[in-house]
Design a protein around this motif. Structure first.
Motif, mmCIF file in Angstrom:
data_model
loop_
_atom_site.group_PDB
_atom_site.id
_atom_site.type_symbol
_atom_site.label_atom_id
_atom_site.label_comp_id
_atom_site.label_asym_id
_atom_site.label_seq_id
_atom_site.Cartn_x
_atom_site.Cartn_y
_atom_site.Cartn_z
ATOM 1 N N SER A 222 -25.784 51.017 -16.739
ATOM 2 C CA SER A 222 -24.777 51.275 -15.831
ATOM 3 C C SER A 222 -25.557 50.483 -14.468
ATOM 4 N N ILE A 223 -26.428 51.320 -14.279
ATOM 5 C CA ILE A 223 -27.500 51.452 -13.608
ATOM 6 C C ILE A 223 -27.514 49.590 -13.283
ATOM 7 N N LEU A 224 -28.690 49.108 -14.415
ATOM 8 C CA LEU A 224 -28.837 47.849 -15.014
ATOM 9 C C LEU A 224 -27.869 46.852 -14.400
ATOM 10 N N LEU A 225 -26.478 46.889 -15.190
ATOM 11 C CA LEU A 225 -25.466 46.058 -14.563
ATOM 12 C C LEU A 225 -24.636 46.269 -13.046
ATOM 13 N N GLY A 226 -25.392 47.498 -12.268
ATOM 14 C CA GLY A 226 -25.607 47.471 -11.208
ATOM 15 C C GLY A 226 -23.603 47.737 -10.751
ATOM 16 N N ILE A 227 -23.631 48.478 -11.415
ATOM 17 C CA ILE A 227 -21.935 49.539 -11.662
ATOM 18 C C ILE A 227 -22.007 50.162 -9.978
ATOM 19 N N PRO A 228 -21.127 50.051 -8.992
ATOM 20 C CA PRO A 228 -20.692 50.543 -7.817
ATOM 21 C C PRO A 228 -21.089 52.624 -8.854
ATOM 22 N N PRO A 229 -22.004 53.651 -7.501
ATOM 23 C CA PRO A 229 -22.543 55.154 -8.251
ATOM 24 C C PRO A 229 -21.158 55.470 -9.153
ATOM 25 N N ALA A 230 -19.642 55.865 -8.189
ATOM 26 C CA ALA A 230 -19.008 56.323 -8.077
ATOM 27 C C ALA A 230 -18.057 55.975 -9.700
ATOM 28 N N ARG A 231 -18.992 54.798 -9.497
ATOM 29 C CA ARG A 231 -17.771 54.448 -11.423
ATOM 30 C C ARG A 231 -18.636 54.376 -12.553
ATOM 31 N N ILE A 232 -20.402 54.826 -12.154
ATOM 32 C CA ILE A 232 -21.010 54.777 -12.787
ATOM 33 C C ILE A 232 -20.900 56.774 -13.453
ATOM 34 N N GLN A 233 -20.459 57.650 -12.602
ATOM 35 C CA GLN A 233 -20.508 59.335 -12.957
ATOM 36 C C GLN A 233 -18.623 59.173 -13.405
ATOM 37 N N GLU A 234 -18.146 58.399 -12.997
ATOM 38 C CA GLU A 234 -16.735 58.489 -14.023
ATOM 39 C C GLU A 234 -16.950 58.838 -15.479
ATOM 40 N N LYS A 235 -17.290 56.716 -15.750
ATOM 41 C CA LYS A 235 -18.151 56.740 -16.686
ATOM 42 C C LYS A 235 -18.971 57.067 -17.809
ATOM 43 N N ARG A 236 -19.747 57.963 -16.978
ATOM 44 C CA ARG A 236 -20.972 59.154 -17.731
ATOM 45 C C ARG A 236 -19.971 60.429 -17.906
ATOM 46 N N GLU B 29 -19.435 50.455 -22.471
ATOM 47 C CA GLU B 29 -18.441 49.005 -23.075
ATOM 48 C C GLU B 29 -19.895 48.124 -23.335
ATOM 49 N N PRO B 30 -19.125 46.711 -24.121
ATOM 50 C CA PRO B 30 -20.074 46.258 -24.256
ATOM 51 C C PRO B 30 -20.919 45.542 -23.928
ATOM 52 N N ASP B 31 -20.612 45.464 -22.716
ATOM 53 C CA ASP B 31 -21.994 45.549 -21.773
ATOM 54 C C ASP B 31 -23.164 46.666 -21.603
ATOM 55 N N PHE C 278 -28.795 48.593 -22.342
ATOM 56 C CA PHE C 278 -29.349 49.581 -23.110
ATOM 57 C C PHE C 278 -29.808 48.811 -23.884
ATOM 58 N N GLY C 279 -29.705 47.652 -24.593
ATOM 59 C CA GLY C 279 -30.676 46.957 -25.478
ATOM 60 C C GLY C 279 -31.709 46.500 -25.014
ATOM 61 N N GLU C 280 -31.390 46.169 -23.377
ATOM 62 C CA GLU C 280 -32.682 45.335 -22.713
ATOM 63 C C GLU C 280 -33.716 46.481 -22.779
ATOM 64 N N ILE C 281 -33.400 47.149 -22.053
ATOM 65 C CA ILE C 281 -33.933 49.059 -21.823
ATOM 66 C C ILE C 281 -34.912 48.978 -23.380
ATOM 67 N N ALA C 282 -33.963 49.188 -24.106
ATOM 68 C CA ALA C 282 -34.678 49.825 -26.065
ATOM 69 C C ALA C 282 -35.768 48.963 -25.786
ATOM 70 N N ASN C 283 -35.476 47.274 -25.613
ATOM 71 C CA ASN C 283 -36.868 46.690 -26.034
ATOM 72 C C ASN C 283 -37.488 46.908 -25.132
ATOM 73 N N LEU D 64 -25.551 60.746 -24.632
ATOM 74 C CA LEU D 64 -24.846 58.881 -24.806
ATOM 75 C C LEU D 64 -24.825 58.497 -23.908
ATOM 76 N N ALA D 65 -24.256 60.317 -22.337
ATOM 77 C CA ALA D 65 -23.864 59.793 -21.093
ATOM 78 C C ALA D 65 -25.154 59.305 -20.714
ATOM 79 N N ASP D 66 -26.247 59.576 -20.650
ATOM 80 C CA ASP D 66 -27.510 58.962 -19.703
ATOM 81 C C ASP D 66 -27.949 57.602 -20.635
ATOM 82 N N SER D 67 -27.848 57.356 -21.386
ATOM 83 C CA SER D 67 -27.662 55.426 -21.852
ATOM 84 C C SER D 67 -26.615 55.159 -21.410
ATOM 85 N N ILE D 68 -25.791 55.816 -21.080
ATOM 86 C CA ILE D 68 -24.551 54.780 -19.975
ATOM 87 C C ILE D 68 -24.928 54.910 -19.370
ATOM 88 N N VAL D 69 -25.597 55.493 -18.348
ATOM 89 C CA VAL D 69 -25.808 55.920 -16.499
ATOM 90 C C VAL D 69 -27.052 54.596 -16.634
#
Length: 342
Positions: free
Chosen positions: A81-95, A101-103, A108-113, A73-78
């Motif tokens: 988050s990159i696709l959404l343009g989230i800052p690196p520090a926030r990505i690490q925290e989310k991971r 989050e819903p976004d 990730f649905g776009e990536i999976a497609n 799950l942590a990898d999918s969040i990374v």
């Protein structure tokens, strides 16, 4: 080695998916060659501490069944988050906290497609009969939090597990485990019955392998449709592919693609666009279904791509992206991923 063909197809599909995901994410992503293990759900989940994100895939037509791509799950969040343009520090925290989050789910649905599109573009030309792979809604599974049922996060039973490490520059990543039930693996890659054959019979079979049937017709060259508004661009693409042994059809963007596909077994279309705005990408709505009927794929070329236009192109069904100018080798390599070797 058992199931070598299946392993090669899966590795090729994940390699293509990582290349296209790199363009989608805007930074390098790679998937290493897989290792193969026999396992079952009980063994796989036993002692599992990490939360999982399970992407189910339905295989249709001549190869019915389901298989599963299992990400941490942590990898999918990374990745989302990159696709959404989230800052690196926030990505690490989310991971670290596994905050999805819903976004993230939508991204990730776009990536999976896009990943399943890569699988289709590899599997369809490699298998002798018709196949179509469809993405199923991903399932999150957190041990000791989410209920384990007979079907979730994936069904009970034995599996061939193809484990491939994931890498994204500057990120701590784990792996993807591709779980293929034994019955479906046997459909994709039938294994020979283990019988001792006389040496003479083996030699005779090897000598006959690949020999044309008596009186048989030679196999026709694969047909590639080249579409561009500018005649010079079409000539350039035709020149890049001229020595590849392909049957090439040169046509303007406004050509009757339906008639062209009906007259030839079109296995791929290379479309050159001047821009990547929505009206330009709308050509995919016409070309992708027609070329896809025979298992073919569409490659798009344009002078510039943005992250938004890449996402829209992949969503519209494109299976490869190139940026002008490109070399003959680059075009042939990209096209070679959706056709049998030149």
């Amino acid at each position: 080695m058992a199931y070598q063909k299946l392993q090669e197809m899966l590795d090729a599909a994940m390699t293509q998916a990582s290349e296209e995901s790199s363009m989608l994410l805007g930074q390098p992503m790679s998937v290493q060659p897989s290792d193969v293990l026999n396992t079952d759900r009980k063994s796989y989940l036993g002692g599992m501490d990490d939360a999982l994100y399970v992407v189910g895939v339905e295989s249709r037509e001549a190869y019915p069944g389901h298989f599963y791509l299992i990400f941490a799950l942590a990898d999918s969040i990374v990745m989302s988050s990159i696709l959404l343009g989230i800052p690196p520090a926030r990505i690490q925290e989310k991971r670290r906290l596994c905050i999805q989050e819903p976004d993230d789910t939508d991204a990730f649905g776009e990536i999976a497609n896009q990943i399943i599109g890569s699988f289709n573009s590899i599997f369809q030309p490699k298998l002798p009969q018709k196949v179509h792979l469809k993405l199923l809604p991903p399932q999150k599974y957190v041990p000791e939090v989410d209920e384990l049922t007979d079907e979730l996060p994936f069904p009970e039973g034995g599996y061939l597990m193809f484990r491939a490490p994931l890498e994204i520059a500057g990120q701590e990543m784990n792996r993807v485990d591709i779980m293929v039930p034994h019955a479906l693996a046997e459909l994709f890659d039938p294994q020979p019955v283990e019988e001792a054959a006389p040496q003479e019979e083996v030699a005779a079979e090897e000598a006959q392998e690949g020999a044309p049937e008596e009186g048989g017709e030679p196999q026709p060259a694969k047909t590639v449709l080249v579409l561009a508004a500018d005649e010079g661009e079409r000539r350039t693409i035709m020149g890049h592919l001229g020595a590849c042994g392909l049957e090439l059809i040169d046509a303007p963007l406004m050509a009757d693609v339906s008639a062209l596909c009906a007259a030839s077994d079109v296995r791929a279309a290379v479309i050159s666009l001047r821009q990547t705005a929505d009206p330009d990408l709308a050509i995919c709505d016409k070309v992708v279904p027609l070329v896809g009927k025979g298992g073919g794929s569409v490659l798009l070329c344009a002078p510039q791509w943005t992250r938004t236009s890449l996402m829209k192109a992949m969503k519209a069904g494109a299976r490869g992206i190139l940026m002008h100018p490109f070399t003959a080798e680059e075009l042939q390599s990209k096209l070679g991923k959706v056709l049998s070797p030149f």
